[in-house]
Scaffold this active site. Sequence first.
Site, short mmCIF file in Angstrom:
data_model
loop_
_atom_site.label_atom_id
_atom_site.label_comp_id
_atom_site.label_asym_id
_atom_site.label_seq_id
_atom_site.Cartn_x
_atom_site.Cartn_y
_atom_site.Cartn_z
N CYS A 390 0.83 -1.20 0.00
CA CYS A 390 0.00 0.00 0.00
C CYS A 390 0.87 1.26 0.00
O CYS A 390 1.46 1.58 -1.02
CB CYS A 390 -1.00 -0.05 1.15
SG CYS A 390 -2.47 0.91 0.80
N HIS A 516 -3.71 -5.19 0.56
CA HIS A 516 -3.10 -5.71 1.79
C HIS A 516 -3.10 -7.24 1.79
O HIS A 516 -4.00 -7.86 2.37
CB HIS A 516 -3.87 -5.19 3.01
CG HIS A 516 -3.69 -3.74 3.24
ND1 HIS A 516 -2.71 -3.23 4.05
CD2 HIS A 516 -4.36 -2.68 2.73
CE1 HIS A 516 -2.77 -1.91 4.04
NE2 HIS A 516 -3.77 -1.55 3.25
N GLU A 518 -1.37 -9.22 3.49
CA GLU A 518 -1.19 -9.79 4.83
C GLU A 518 -2.52 -10.19 5.48
O GLU A 518 -2.55 -11.06 6.34
CB GLU A 518 -0.42 -8.79 5.73
CG GLU A 518 -1.18 -7.54 6.18
CD GLU A 518 -1.17 -6.39 5.17
OE1 GLU A 518 -0.90 -6.65 3.98
OE2 GLU A 518 -1.44 -5.25 5.56
N1 GLN Z 1 -2.08 6.60 2.86
C1 GLN Z 1 -2.16 5.82 1.66
C2 GLN Z 1 -3.53 5.96 1.01
O1 GLN Z 1 -4.49 6.33 1.64
C3 GLN Z 1 -1.82 4.37 1.92
C4 GLN Z 1 -2.78 3.67 2.82
C5 GLN Z 1 -2.28 2.37 3.34
O2 GLN Z 1 -1.07 2.12 3.37
N2 GLN Z 1 -3.19 1.52 3.82
O3 GLN Z 1 -3.66 5.69 -0.17
#
Ligand code: GLN
Length: 556
Positions: A390, A516, A518
């Site tokens: 992310c 994600h 994970e």
């Molecule tokens: N802050 C980033 C976004 O909102 C990444 C979010 C995250 O790592 N879950 O796109």
Amino acid sequence: MARTKSVKHIFVTGGVVSSLGKGILSASLGALLKEQGLRITIQKFDPYINVDPGTMSPYQHGEVYVTDDGAETDLDLGYYERFLDVSTSQANNVTMGRIYKNVIDKERRGDYLGATVQVVPHVIDEIKMRMMELAESGKYDVVITEIGGTVGDIESQPFLEAMRQLKLHLGPKNAMNIHLTLVPYIKSASELKTKPTQHSVRLLLEIGVQPDVLVCRSEKALSKEIKHKIGLFCNLSDTDVVGLRDAETIYEVPLLLHEEKLDAMVLRKLGMKSNSQVDLSSWEEFSHKVKFPKDGTLRIALVGKYTEYPDAYKSIFEAFVHAGAANDVKVLVKLMRSEDVEDGKMTMEEAMRDVAGVLVAPGFGHRGIEGKIQMIKYVREHNIPFFGICLGMQCAVIEFARHKCGLEGANSTEFQKRTKHPVIDMMESQKSVKEKGGTMRLGSYPCVIAEGTKAFEAYRKLLITERHRHRFEVNNAYREILQQHGLVFSGLSPDGELVEMIEIPSHRWFVGVQFHPELKSRVHSVHPLFNAFVAEAKKLRDEKISRESPKEAIEA
Ligand code: GLN
């Protein structure tokens, strides 16, 4: 097979202190009952007023676990999914805030017209309704309800009252309470102490709940005498007192509870048959692999900003345990503050000396970003396995744009509103969003994988689904230049509009994902990307060993 017409309810409460592991107890019991052929789900009731944990800082709450249906939930749901190998949903996590919100919405709608709306009965009734919701779906034989907080807290009282009423209403063969307590060992007296457990049970008795089983956490095994003493003072027979000594790995807990016959006891109390020949070999094998990996250890840097608080990265840690077991190594996760590199507290060589791979973590806000970008530059240039999740992927795109495409000052508009090259920008659909709670791009989305990529090599599939939690994305206006300089978009949304995965083919393993992974790694099915990342890191470790001390490497 043990099955009855009515759904059975197990309420898990905790006493004495917090952090005893109600989540792991619930998940482990769920796993044992699943092995008995039962259909299980676990739900968590949290006493705080936030409608969900999505708006809380990771320092307050740890990781926010996202379900397929896009709910932002407590990290205990991660344990439920990992242990049971089933997906949870919004209905599996209810906060006091959500309860109150529903009650107040109903009041405004006029559902209680004429009445004074009160904690008793309205709030309690709403809790009871929520506690029965999954049971009414017809999909489960047993519903385990974990009640957050510690017995005696003011804020969890309404949940305990709802449990009391439901126990009464459903009857003894249909509902039970397992109370988890601590039996501390006092070194100077060389004794395990039962008093805190007695007090905690007294608190439950005061509100009219007699626990049916006590699970007592302790450093050492509980002797027969101690169990007898606890039983005597807590109104229970000795066999209803279960000892749970500290385990080397949480994945051993189902086995420890089975040794103590918790599963058989629970089934007996709920009037269900138990199969004494239940096969737990998959758990035995897994926990053995976690404890005694054949191929030694491996260090991976987890670069983030909440490094003082590992709970913020719970699922990543667990995914590494699963991937370690799959690759017969123990993955030692080295938490690294990206700011330390920024401040010059650490040189890049120092930071990277003993690691075989680098994972740049998810996160929000600008703190520590430049350190992450410097680290990514280093691992890209030094061919060290890299996994960006992310925010980690977004930083990799920024780094690539700055240093490979020559786009000086490239950034994300999250960190710098007015930026010359906004290679990461807010998604169109997010621009009109005003409210912060539950409004990110959340939950499961499909992703199409390009053949001939590292992503395809890992998944061996062209279409996957993964869970998301973000507002920003790769800016399509920069796709062409990034591609021209060698960045591959190995995963896209089915309409081709959103970049979901990136990689660099000339690098040994450089993969970034907007989702994600994970959150979907489980005990019995390791996540393919974590598996591939650890496999590549293991190769690098072995190369390093053979370069540094060829003799040892040969002997190993
Ligand atoms: N802050 C980033 C976004 O909102 C990444 C979010 C995250 O790592 N879950 O796109």
